[in-house]
Design an enzyme around this catalytic site. Structure first.
Site, mmCIF file in Angstrom:
data_model
loop_
_atom_site.group_PDB
_atom_site.id
_atom_site.type_symbol
_atom_site.label_atom_id
_atom_site.label_comp_id
_atom_site.label_asym_id
_atom_site.label_seq_id
_atom_site.Cartn_x
_atom_site.Cartn_y
_atom_site.Cartn_z
ATOM 1 N N TYR A 171 0.828 -1.205 0.000
ATOM 2 C CA TYR A 171 0.000 0.000 0.000
ATOM 3 C C TYR A 171 0.869 1.263 0.000
ATOM 4 O O TYR A 171 0.598 2.213 -0.744
ATOM 5 C CB TYR A 171 -0.899 -0.041 1.232
ATOM 6 N N LYS A 222 0.902 4.056 -2.940
ATOM 7 C CA LYS A 222 0.487 5.428 -2.666
ATOM 8 C C LYS A 222 1.603 6.433 -2.955
ATOM 9 O O LYS A 222 1.333 7.570 -3.367
ATOM 10 C CB LYS A 222 0.013 5.552 -1.218
#
Length: 254
Positions: A154, A158
């Site tokens: 993640y 991001k």
């Protein structure tokens, strides 16, 4: 308020949480909104609420990481409303685990939605935006981009979105298109509640824990993020592009 009168917006991951809030607020300010999620049936409640409040909306089902589906989703919004002016890339998933436990599928699934999905949707949307010499692209990053235990996938995705956004801003700026990122901190949404449940921690405990770390002494709400997204999507940000705005209650000041 009609800030987005005569504008068409497409919001991904908009059946719930941040995406739903953004879609509803865009509609409240006059935009015609395509509410996109993986399963079109899940968008029905948001679409109905927008229509009930006097707005215009359609539901769209698509896997944003599949190019053909991304193209079809954009085409449907353009066909329904006559154009596309605002794209909000919000769709996201988590597959959290420590690095030594993280599987290839954990990694690939997160990259597919966050990075490939944002790429595919942006590539599809920019064609209409270039033709009309106008567009607003807003991508949802996260404070996790700065590193977060158990979120190697993640965090990488991001942070990747931030580089992608800056590059899109450079390439599409001459055509009157801006691209910016909003990076939320801890926001009280269905996703963060699900994380608490997986950890076996009560929502109240987890919220209290995060609030205590923040200078503002509270966690964020979907409306806090929608405010930032709508700024980047509006004329008020016409001279702002390639930026990342952290909306985190001051967490990373500490």
């Amino acid at each position: 308020m009609n800030t987005f009168q005569d504008r068409v917006a497409l919001v991904t991951g908009a059946a719930q949480g941040l995406g739903a809030q953004v879609a509803k607020e865009l509609a409240e300010q006059g935009a015609k909104v395509a509410v996109l999620d993986l399963d079109e049936s899940r968008t029905a409640a948001v679409v109905e609420e927008i229509r009930r409040n006097g707005g215009e909306a359609i539901g769209v089902g698509a896997d944003v990481g599949v190019s053909e589906q991304a193209e079809a989703a954009v085409a449907r919004a353009v066909e329904a409303f006559g154009g596309l002016h605002v794209l909000v890339n919000n769709a996201g998933i988590t597959r959290d685990n420590l690095l030594f436990k993280m599987t290839d599928d954990d990694w690939d699934s997160v990259m597919h939605v966050h990075l490939r999905g944002t790429f595919a949707m942006t590539r599809a949307a920019q064609r209409s935006m270039v033709e009309q010499r106008y567009g607003r692209i807003v991508n949802l990053s996260s404070t996790a981009a700065l590193g977060n235990r158990g979120q190697a996938n993640y965090s990488a995705a991001k942070m990747g979105l931030q580089g992608f956004t800056r590059t899109v801003a450079l390439e599409l700026g001459p055509m009157g298109i801006t691209a910016n990122c909003v990076a939320p901190g801890y926001i009280d949404t269905e996703m963060t509640r699900a994380v608490a449940e997986r950890m076996g921690v009560s929502l109240e405990e987890r919220v209290a824990e995060y609030a205590a770390r923040m200078p503002l002494r509270r966690v964020g709400q979907p409306g806090d993020i929608a405010n930032a997204v709508l700024f980047f999507a509006s004329e008020r940000s016409s001279f702002v592009t390639g930026q990342v705005l952290y909306v985190d209650g001051g967490r990373w000041l500490v």
